[in-house]
Design a protein around this motif. Structure first.
Motif, short mmCIF file in Angstrom:
data_model
loop_
_atom_site.label_atom_id
_atom_site.label_comp_id
_atom_site.label_asym_id
_atom_site.label_seq_id
_atom_site.Cartn_x
_atom_site.Cartn_y
_atom_site.Cartn_z
N ILE A 66 6.65 -20.25 40.88
CA ILE A 66 8.00 -20.37 40.33
C ILE A 66 8.94 -19.55 41.22
O ILE A 66 8.77 -18.33 41.35
N ALA A 67 9.89 -20.20 41.83
CA ALA A 67 10.87 -19.48 42.65
C ALA A 67 11.92 -18.86 41.74
O ALA A 67 12.38 -19.47 40.77
N MET A 68 12.32 -17.63 42.07
CA MET A 68 13.35 -16.90 41.32
C MET A 68 14.48 -16.55 42.29
O MET A 68 14.45 -16.89 43.47
N GLY A 69 15.46 -15.83 41.80
CA GLY A 69 16.51 -15.32 42.66
C GLY A 69 17.20 -16.40 43.47
O GLY A 69 17.38 -17.53 43.01
N LYS A 70 17.55 -16.07 44.69
CA LYS A 70 18.33 -16.99 45.51
C LYS A 70 17.54 -18.23 45.92
O LYS A 70 18.11 -19.29 46.10
N VAL A 72 17.70 -14.27 55.95
CA VAL A 72 16.61 -13.29 55.86
C VAL A 72 16.70 -12.66 54.48
O VAL A 72 17.67 -11.97 54.17
N SER A 73 15.68 -12.91 53.68
CA SER A 73 15.71 -12.41 52.31
C SER A 73 14.29 -12.38 51.78
O SER A 73 13.43 -13.16 52.22
N ASP A 74 14.02 -11.49 50.85
CA ASP A 74 12.80 -11.63 50.08
C ASP A 74 12.86 -12.95 49.34
O ASP A 74 13.94 -13.38 48.89
N VAL A 75 11.72 -13.59 49.20
CA VAL A 75 11.65 -14.78 48.36
C VAL A 75 10.95 -14.36 47.07
O VAL A 75 9.76 -14.02 47.07
N ASP A 76 11.72 -14.32 46.00
CA ASP A 76 11.20 -13.86 44.71
C ASP A 76 10.43 -14.99 44.03
O ASP A 76 10.93 -16.13 43.94
N VAL A 77 9.23 -14.67 43.56
CA VAL A 77 8.40 -15.68 42.90
C VAL A 77 7.73 -15.09 41.68
O VAL A 77 7.60 -13.87 41.53
N ILE A 78 7.29 -15.98 40.82
CA ILE A 78 6.40 -15.66 39.70
C ILE A 78 5.26 -16.66 39.75
O ILE A 78 5.47 -17.85 40.02
N ALA A 85 6.93 -10.53 44.24
CA ALA A 85 6.56 -10.96 42.89
C ALA A 85 6.90 -9.90 41.85
O ALA A 85 6.36 -9.92 40.74
N ASN A 86 7.84 -8.99 42.17
CA ASN A 86 8.14 -7.89 41.26
C ASN A 86 8.99 -8.28 40.07
O ASN A 86 9.23 -7.46 39.18
N LEU A 87 9.47 -9.52 40.03
CA LEU A 87 10.22 -9.98 38.86
C LEU A 87 9.27 -10.46 37.76
O LEU A 87 9.74 -10.88 36.69
N ARG A 88 7.98 -10.41 38.00
CA ARG A 88 7.01 -10.86 36.99
C ARG A 88 6.99 -9.89 35.81
O ARG A 88 7.48 -8.75 35.92
N PRO A 89 6.42 -10.30 34.68
CA PRO A 89 6.29 -9.39 33.54
C PRO A 89 5.62 -8.08 33.92
O PRO A 89 4.60 -8.07 34.62
N GLY A 126 2.26 -4.99 36.34
CA GLY A 126 1.65 -6.10 35.64
C GLY A 126 0.74 -6.93 36.53
O GLY A 126 0.81 -6.84 37.76
N PRO A 127 -0.12 -7.74 35.94
CA PRO A 127 -0.98 -8.62 36.76
C PRO A 127 -0.14 -9.59 37.58
O PRO A 127 0.91 -10.04 37.14
N LEU A 128 -0.62 -9.89 38.78
CA LEU A 128 0.11 -10.77 39.67
C LEU A 128 0.21 -12.17 39.09
O LEU A 128 1.23 -12.85 39.26
N VAL A 129 -0.83 -12.61 38.40
CA VAL A 129 -0.87 -13.96 37.85
C VAL A 129 -1.19 -13.88 36.37
O VAL A 129 -2.05 -13.08 35.96
N ARG A 130 -0.52 -14.68 35.58
CA ARG A 130 -0.78 -14.77 34.14
C ARG A 130 -0.88 -16.24 33.74
O ARG A 130 -0.37 -17.12 34.43
N THR A 131 -1.45 -16.45 32.59
CA THR A 131 -1.42 -17.79 32.01
C THR A 131 -0.05 -18.03 31.38
O THR A 131 0.72 -17.09 31.15
#
Length: 996
Positions: free
Chosen positions: A202-206, A215-221, A264-268, A273-278
């Motif tokens: 899941i892409a987040m942010g910009k 040039v940017s971090d690509v935020d994901v969940i 992936a720091n926007l994750r819960p 938190g765990p990198l991957v969740r259900t």
């Protein structure tokens, strides 16, 4: 070396083309392999048209030299000369991006990525980028392919083939394709993990919002589910390995550099938190634990890679929670607080250059748009876009943001994003700071089309757009302007009553139901009046919201509109004179005094539409108008009513100008010099009071005596009146003096003078809804026990024999204010020796003044009053400063002419200039006096009645804070600043006045 005056034609041409180092450029063009370039004037012109011709030429030389094969080099140069699209694209990139020049020097064949000029090449999507990355078989080749695609995006961008929003969308699509390619590489490396789980990115942010930077971090969940009967725990472990491998592929640095960090720091629970969740785990977290900012972040969530069906399930499950976030307690305050924290954390050395996070930066636009989306997207699905400019357009189309505001924000946001793109493109580094170097600024300005004085033009445009963003951010973010509320006529179904209430709540209205009733009363119907109101109200509501009490502003507007609604010029003035409507909104919502004055003289609204209307009028002009009005009246009562009418209008003018800030000058705005504002308000009210007393005197005389009183008569102002320092709630301290005319019996003259004084006081005390004008004569000889009026000779005899030191002190601010000017001058000649005694005060007199001051401090402070917040008698307040200054005047005024003034600040400045007080101490006392005076004025403006301390009501305190320049939520800072300022002043008073 070429001698000045004998420059070659090539040198001169290069200089004219914009090369800053034409000598170096001439040497490069003289290289054998650059002969085709030197001989082609079109190619030279194209180099001169780039953002940085010197950089473009240096990079071009490197690219040419990188073609080791002679045939390949010749083919490249021939194509460059003959193919204009390639020429413009390639040189445009080389003149803007040193990093992409480095890439082409390493991979010279990649210039062919810029050769085609087909529709798909002009506007590629994810599919086209996936094809461009398809040949990547490992992380290194993926980086090369990524840079090749990036090269094409940059070429379209710098040539203007795509706009800044399209370029940002293409960058997001390239990031999507890259994430998919990286995941494919990770899956290929661990097929057993791929078979164990469904993994969605899941892409987040910009990136999620289709507005990525170069040039940017690509935020994901990451979200995962078991596959093929795999246990959930093992499936999550497999998904975590895949996700981690994907992140490494994109983030690790190789000989080809890095692509970008995957964050992936926007994750819960963030990093903890765990990198991957259900999906169920994600949902449980957001239902129970998520903070406000996490829902704001989900606005831009978008499935981009992996199992897109699972990604869509994620969006569908969490979407409803996003649009319920605004119902959370303190939601708006939380969003606003988060934005303030971001600004507070910017290093002081960088804040003025911070393009993204600083005031007036990109975040100001994004946060304002996102707040409005979250508040109103609950009931309006058209607002649910993750792209800032698309959401802004939807907000404007729906009436939630004014079209002009939206257009200005759109223009400013595009400019700031374009500037950010050009900054990052140069070296492909993640930065949001505007550089300081002249060379960098020149390149940036030229890259944005600013070719005439590019550095100056860039700074001007940047500051202009940043100012627009900051102004509109303040307007929309802290007091959201929601235009459609005004369009809620009876029977309208576009919005439910609940949605309308929510809008008004977001604007800060405490009683949305009452506000809706006012809106309906003002804008319902099909009349022209209602139509204009429907045009005005959306804007006015936002301006009312830009205050501590929006409800009072709207109620006041309804009352004024009811009073003037049938007047043809009223609504036309507000509609056609932009300043009039905004000024009216500010005045009506800033407190009680100005609206009360306006409701008694509603025609004074016209003042607000006149560019010169808010300027203070001089005493002579005011007195002339008052005396003319008094002369036209038939009775003394009518005469004073006419004088009061002038006073009411002019008091409104002064209050309105004070509230709006129009007392500032072009060079020194009032906001930047509160002392100047205090002086102007004090002078304006003093002049108005003097003119009113002149009118009351004329009314009192003209009845029994006509034009000539049998005795000369003068009104002497003392205290704040004589000092020209009156506030909105000040009494007028006066002395009355008379002198019998030649041939008139002294007793007759005394009776006439006493009658005039009694009549003046009676007339001025007649019942009225206006702020009272009280005459206080308690500073006269013998105080309340003495006669109200004396002859000049009687004053002289009293002062010679009986005068006490406090009376001499009171005379320091004596000044003629009305009546016989010659008599007033003679009175001043009489009292000068008392207030400025030759050789100064003796020690006994100094001790007496100190004793009187100490007694006043212990006896006159109201019971229960906080001595740290009482503006007049409290610690470091008006009394402290004034007695200290007056002691200096009495001790040194005989020798220092500058001290012989009735004004506190002037005397303080003169004492400092004479070396009687240190510069720092004078500044401390001046600041405290100005602040205490402003607080007293603010209390009167806000409450409609005078007060010497801060109000206790929360809204009133907030309104006082707004007047003093404190934003929402900073009333505590205001009180802390007041205490700190007056505490410092008291320390100076202890030393200078008490000799501690």
């Amino acid at each position: 070396m070429t001698v000045p005056g004998r420059r070659s034609s090539t040198f001169i041409r290069l200089l004219r083309l914009g090369f800053t180092d034409p000598s170096a450029a001439e040497r490069l063009l003289a290289l054998p392999e650059m002969t085709p370039v030197l001989g082609d004037p079109v190619l030279l012109d194209a180099l001169g048209g780039t953002a940085d011709p010197d950089l473009a030429l240096r990079s071009l030389v490197r690219v040419v030299e990188a073609h080791r094969d002679e045939d390949a080099r010749r083919r490249f140069l021939d194509t460059l000369v003959t193919a204009k699209p390639l020429r413009d694209r390639l040189l445009g990139v080389l003149g803007s991006s040193e990093a992409l020049g480095d890439h082409l020097a390493r991979h010279p064949g990649d210039w062919q990525a810029l050769l085609t000029y087909e529709s798909a090449d002009l506007h590629p999507g994810v599919a086209e980028f996936e094809r461009g990355l398809a040949e990547a078989v490992d992380p290194v080749s993926l980086r090369v392919a990524y840079r090749r695609c990036l090269l094409a995006i940059a070429a379209r961008d710098v040539c203007g083939t795509t706009g800044v929003a399209e370029a940002a969308a293409e960058l997001a699509d390239l990031a999507t394709a890259t994430l998919r390619a990286a995941l494919a590489l990770a899956r290929a490396a661990a097929p057993e993990d791929a078979a164990a789980c469904r993994l969605a990115v899941i892409a987040m942010g910009k990136c999620g919002g289709h507005e990525l930077n170069y040039v940017s971090d690509v935020d994901v969940i990451f979200v995962a589910e078991p596959l093929g009967g795999t246990e959930e725990a093992k499936a999550l472990q497999a998904a975590t390995r895949l996700a981690s491998h994907l992140m490494r592929i994109c983030s690790e640095t190789t000989v080809e550099g890095a692509i970008w960090p995957v964050d992936a720091n926007l994750r819960p629970e963030g990093r903890n938190g765990p990198l991957v969740r259900t999906l169920s785990s994600h949902l449980a977290y957001y239902q129970r634990w998520a903070k406000t900012w996490e829902f704001q972040a989900l606005l831009k969530a978008r499935p981009v890679a992996g199992d897109l069906s699972l990604g869509e399930d994620y969006i569908e499950a969490l979407g409803p929670l996003v649009w319920q976030a605004a119902e959370r307690e303190n939601f708006v305050a939380d969003v606003q607080s988060m934005r303030r924290r971001v600004v507070d954390n910017i290093p002081a050395a960088e804040i003025d250059r911070e393009l993204k996070l600083g005031p007036g930066g990109l975040r100001d636009v994004e946060f304002a748009v996102q707040l409005l989306q979250l508040v109103h997207g609950r009931s309006d699905a058209t607002l649910r876009s993750g792209t800032t400019l698309d959401a802004l357009r939807a907000l404007a189309a729906g009436g939630y943001v004014g079209r002009v505001d939206a257009a200005q924000l759109d223009e400013a946001y595009r400019f700031l994003r374009a500037l950010e793109h050009r900054i990052q493109l140069h070296r492909l580094r993640r930065t949001h700071l505007v550089p300081e170097g002249e060379e960098d600024l020149r390149r940036l300005g030229r890259s944005l089309g600013l070719r005439t004085e590019p550095v100056t033009a860039l700074n001007r445009e940047w500051r202009r757009h940043a100012a627009v963003v900051r102004r509109l951010h303040e307007k929309l973010f802290y007091r959201p302007l929601l235009d459609a509320v005004a369009q809620l006529a009876p029977g309208e179904t576009r919005l439910s009553a609940k949605a309308a209430r929510q809008r008004l709540e977001a604007l800060g209205y405490a009683d949305p139901a009452a506000a809706l009733r006012h809106l309906e009363a003002l804008s319902s119907g099909v009349s022209r009046k209602a139509a204009i109101q429907r045009t005005l109200l959306p804007v006015l509501l936002g301006w009312f919201a830009d205050s501590a009490d929006p409800d009072a502003g709207l109620l006041g507007f309804r009352k004024v509109s009811d009073a003037l609604g049938k007047t043809p010029w009223y609504l036309r003035l507000l509609r056609d004179e932009g300043a009039a409507a905004e000024n009216l909104a500010r005045v009506l919502s800033a407190g009680r005094l100005a609206p009360d004055l306006l409701l008694r003289a509603p025609e004074a609204v016209a003042i607000l539409g006149d560019p010169e209307g808010l300027g203070p009028r001089g005493r002579d002009h005011l007195e002339q108008e008052v005396l003319a009005a008094v002369g036209r009246a038939g009775t003394a009562e009518a005469a004073v009513a006419a004088a009061r009418g002038v006073r009411r209008r002019e008091l409104f003018r002064t209050a309105a100008a004070d509230l709006i800030g129009s007392y500032g000058t072009e060079d020194t705005p009032a906001e930047a010099d509160p002392g100047a504002l205090v002086d102007r308000v004090g002078s304006a009210i003093t002049d108005l009071t003097a003119a009113t007393l002149a009118g009351a005197l004329r009314a009192a005389v003209s009845g029994p005596w006509g034009e000539t009183l049998p005795t000369r008569f003068a009104v002497i102002g003392v205290g704040r009146f004589g000092g020209g320092e009156l506030g909105y709630g000040s009494d007028a301290d006066v002395l009355f003096v008379h002198e019998p005319r030649e041939g008139v019996d002294e007793q007759e003259a005394a009776r006439a003078a006493s009658t005039v004084v009694a009549e003046m006081r009676r007339l001025l005390q007649l019942p009225t809804a206006d702020p009272p004008l009280l005459i206080d004569a308690d500073l006269r000889p013998e105080g309340k026990s003495g006669p109200l009026v004396r002859t000049l000779a009687s004053y002289g005899a009293y002062y010679r024999r009986w005068s006490l030191v406090w009376e001499s002190q009171a005379l320091l601010r004596a000044r003629p204010m009305a009546g016989d000017a010659e008599l007033g001058r003679r009175f001043m000649d009489l009292v000068d020796p008392l207030r400025y005694p030759v050789e100064g005060l003796g020690e006994d007199a100094v001790r007496e003044i100190r004793r009187l001051k100490a007694r006043m401090e212990s006896e006159r402070l109201p019971r229960g009053a906080d001595p740290t917040l009482h503006t007049k008698l409290g610690r470091g307040g008006l009394s402290d400063v004034e007695w200290t200054v007056q002691l200096l005047q009495m001790r040194h005024g005989w020798a220092e002419p500058g001290l012989r003034t009735t004004r506190t600040r002037e005397a303080l400045a003169a004492a400092q200039a004479a070396g009687l007080i240190a510069t720092e101490d004078a500044a401390v006392l001046d600041e405290a006096w100005v602040l205490a005076t402003r607080v007293r004025n603010a209390v009167m403006l806000v409450r409609g009645r005078a007060g010497d301390t801060f109000p206790s009501d929360r809204r009133e305190v907030a309104a006082v804070g707004r007047y003093l320049g404190y934003g929402p939520g900073h009333a505590g800072d205001m009180l802390d600043d007041y205490r700190r300022t007056t505490r410092r002043a008291r320390a100076v008073v202890e030393e200078l006045f008490y000799g501690a």
